[in-house]
Design a protein around this motif. Structure first.
Motif, short mmCIF file in Angstrom:
data_model
loop_
_atom_site.label_atom_id
_atom_site.label_comp_id
_atom_site.label_asym_id
_atom_site.label_seq_id
_atom_site.Cartn_x
_atom_site.Cartn_y
_atom_site.Cartn_z
N ALA A 168 0.85 -1.17 -0.16
CA ALA A 168 -0.07 0.12 0.13
C ALA A 168 0.95 1.45 0.09
O ALA A 168 0.43 2.33 -0.73
CB ALA A 168 -0.75 0.22 1.17
N ALA A 169 1.97 1.23 0.76
CA ALA A 169 2.68 2.41 0.91
C ALA A 169 3.48 2.70 -0.61
O ALA A 169 3.54 3.67 -1.06
CB ALA A 169 3.85 2.21 1.94
N SER A 170 3.79 1.33 -1.22
CA SER A 170 4.50 1.46 -2.44
C SER A 170 3.58 2.11 -3.56
O SER A 170 3.83 2.83 -4.42
CB SER A 170 4.83 0.29 -3.05
N GLU A 171 2.41 1.66 -3.44
CA GLU A 171 1.13 2.31 -4.36
C GLU A 171 0.88 3.93 -4.00
O GLU A 171 0.96 4.62 -5.16
CB GLU A 171 -0.16 1.64 -4.13
N THR A 172 1.00 4.13 -2.93
CA THR A 172 0.75 5.57 -2.57
C THR A 172 2.00 6.38 -3.22
O THR A 172 1.70 7.58 -3.91
CB THR A 172 0.73 5.98 -1.19
N TRP A 173 3.21 5.93 -3.02
CA TRP A 173 4.49 6.52 -3.81
C TRP A 173 4.25 6.89 -4.99
O TRP A 173 4.54 7.76 -5.83
CB TRP A 173 5.66 6.07 -3.16
N THR A 174 3.75 5.57 -5.71
CA THR A 174 3.63 5.56 -7.22
C THR A 174 2.62 6.44 -7.70
O THR A 174 2.99 7.26 -8.82
CB THR A 174 3.34 4.17 -7.72
N ARG A 175 1.53 6.81 -6.85
CA ARG A 175 0.53 7.61 -7.35
C ARG A 175 0.91 9.18 -7.00
O ARG A 175 0.77 9.99 -7.87
CB ARG A 175 -0.83 7.46 -6.48
N ALA A 176 1.91 9.34 -6.20
CA ALA A 176 2.64 10.54 -6.00
C ALA A 176 3.77 11.04 -7.09
O ALA A 176 3.54 12.15 -7.66
CB ALA A 176 3.42 10.70 -4.61
N VAL A 177 4.25 9.96 -7.50
CA VAL A 177 5.18 9.93 -8.64
C VAL A 177 4.25 10.38 -10.01
O VAL A 177 4.65 11.14 -10.72
CB VAL A 177 5.96 8.51 -9.33
N ALA A 178 3.05 9.95 -10.20
CA ALA A 178 1.98 10.17 -11.17
C ALA A 178 1.68 11.66 -11.18
O ALA A 178 1.67 12.49 -12.13
CB ALA A 178 0.96 9.14 -11.00
N GLN A 179 1.36 12.13 -9.91
CA GLN A 179 1.07 13.47 -9.83
C GLN A 179 2.23 14.65 -10.23
O GLN A 179 1.97 15.41 -10.77
CB GLN A 179 0.57 13.78 -8.28
N GLY A 180 3.33 14.03 -9.87
CA GLY A 180 4.52 14.81 -10.17
C GLY A 180 4.61 14.90 -11.63
O GLY A 180 5.02 16.09 -12.14
N PHE A 181 4.36 14.03 -12.41
CA PHE A 181 4.57 13.90 -13.88
C PHE A 181 3.54 14.74 -14.48
O PHE A 181 3.94 15.69 -15.20
CB PHE A 181 4.28 12.58 -14.37
N ALA A 182 2.07 14.76 -13.77
CA ALA A 182 1.15 15.47 -14.33
C ALA A 182 1.51 17.02 -14.19
O ALA A 182 1.25 18.10 -15.05
CB ALA A 182 -0.13 15.03 -13.75
N LYS A 183 2.12 17.33 -12.79
CA LYS A 183 2.20 18.75 -12.59
C LYS A 183 3.45 19.15 -13.52
O LYS A 183 3.26 20.47 -13.89
CB LYS A 183 2.60 18.85 -11.05
N ALA A 184 4.37 18.26 -13.68
CA ALA A 184 5.46 19.19 -14.42
C ALA A 184 5.15 19.25 -15.76
O ALA A 184 5.56 20.27 -16.49
CB ALA A 184 6.51 17.94 -14.59
N ALA A 185 4.25 18.50 -16.46
CA ALA A 185 3.72 18.88 -17.72
C ALA A 185 2.81 19.94 -17.68
O ALA A 185 3.15 20.82 -18.66
CB ALA A 185 3.12 17.52 -18.13
N ARG A 186 1.98 20.17 -16.70
CA ARG A 186 1.06 21.41 -16.66
C ARG A 186 1.93 22.58 -16.72
O ARG A 186 1.82 23.60 -17.26
CB ARG A 186 0.36 21.32 -15.57
N ASP A 187 3.08 22.64 -15.70
CA ASP A 187 3.78 23.96 -15.54
C ASP A 187 4.62 23.87 -16.74
O ASP A 187 4.85 25.38 -16.96
CB ASP A 187 4.92 23.61 -14.26
N ALA A 188 4.95 23.26 -17.50
CA ALA A 188 5.59 23.34 -18.61
C ALA A 188 4.75 23.56 -19.76
O ALA A 188 5.20 24.10 -21.15
CB ALA A 188 6.56 22.20 -19.07
N GLY A 189 3.72 23.79 -19.59
CA GLY A 189 2.65 23.81 -20.90
C GLY A 189 2.60 22.80 -21.84
O GLY A 189 2.43 23.15 -23.01
#
Length: 234
Positions: A168-189
């Protein structure tokens, strides 16, 4: 897009599932970097996964394989591995941590600290490797990060509480990685090109071929549709 031509790092590749994934990726034309802490085991994996003539990308026309010795729970060693690969011009398009194992049984009273600390190494490997190769995955035009989790997360049992908690902890971390990917793309347009996904299995031994096929197929899907998904592999 397909897995062909992609560089995929299998972190903790010396298990039977690591061999199956390596073979599937090589057959798809990927460049595999097989990492483990036992040199003899990773050399044996390379020999079993691919004919010697093809390890440098020559011969049958399928993918190629490189082996690296590294303790995947040691932050300094993993950082050195990332630097070494970068210096050699290796840019990772995919990362699949395979450090794992199972300990459990005996109900809640049977959940020992020794067992938990042993299982926790898989979560440590997920954290350490994802941080070390985060920049590579974001820079790729099709970065993919995938962990192998368990259906026990959705239905934890007392006899497997340690195991389910670590997954469960590993899944939570992976979903945080996913959010980081999405945020980086949004911030870069820019459009989302990297995706992090959780692949859940009930019994790895029963679905290892299906798991390997699912990993190869990660490059067949659009990152935006794949990112932050939990996929049951049957």
């Amino acid at each position: 897009m397909t897995a062909a031509g992609r560089t995929v790092l299998l972190a903790g590749a010396t298990s039977p599932s690591g061999l199956t994934l390596a073979r599937a990726l090589l057959a798809a034309g990927a460049r595999v970097i097989a990492v483990g802490r036992d040199q003899e085991k990773i050399d044996a994996l390379a020999a079993a996964a691919h004919p010697a003539a093809d390890r440098a990308g020559t011969g049958s026309g399928t993918g190629s394989i490189r082996v690296e010795r590294c303790s995947l729970t040691n932050e300094a060693e993993v950082a050195a591995l990332a630097d070494r690969l970068a210096a050699d011009g290796e840019h990772v398009d995919g990362l699949v941590p395979l450090v794992g194992g199972w300990r459990g049984g005996g109900g809640l009273a049977g959940q020992t600290e020794e067992d938990y600390r042993a299982l926790e190494q898989s979560f440590t490997a997920v954290r350490v490797t994802s941080r070390a190769f985060d920049a590579d995955l974001r820079a790729s035009d099709a970065g993919r990060f995938a962990i192998v989790s368990s259906t026990a997360v959705a239905r934890p049992l007392a006899g497997g509480a340690n195991y389910a908690a670590v997954k469960a902890a590993s899944e939570t971390w992976t979903r945080a990685v996913a959010q980081g990917f999405a945020k980086a793309a949004r911030d870069a347009g820019e459009p989302l090109r990297a995706a992090a996904v959780v692949l859940r299995v009930r019994s790895l031994d029963d679905v290892v071929d299906a798991l390997a096929a699912r990993v190869v197929a990660l490059w067949d899907e659009d990152a935006a549709a794949l990112n932050d998904r939990i996929v049951d592999v049957a």
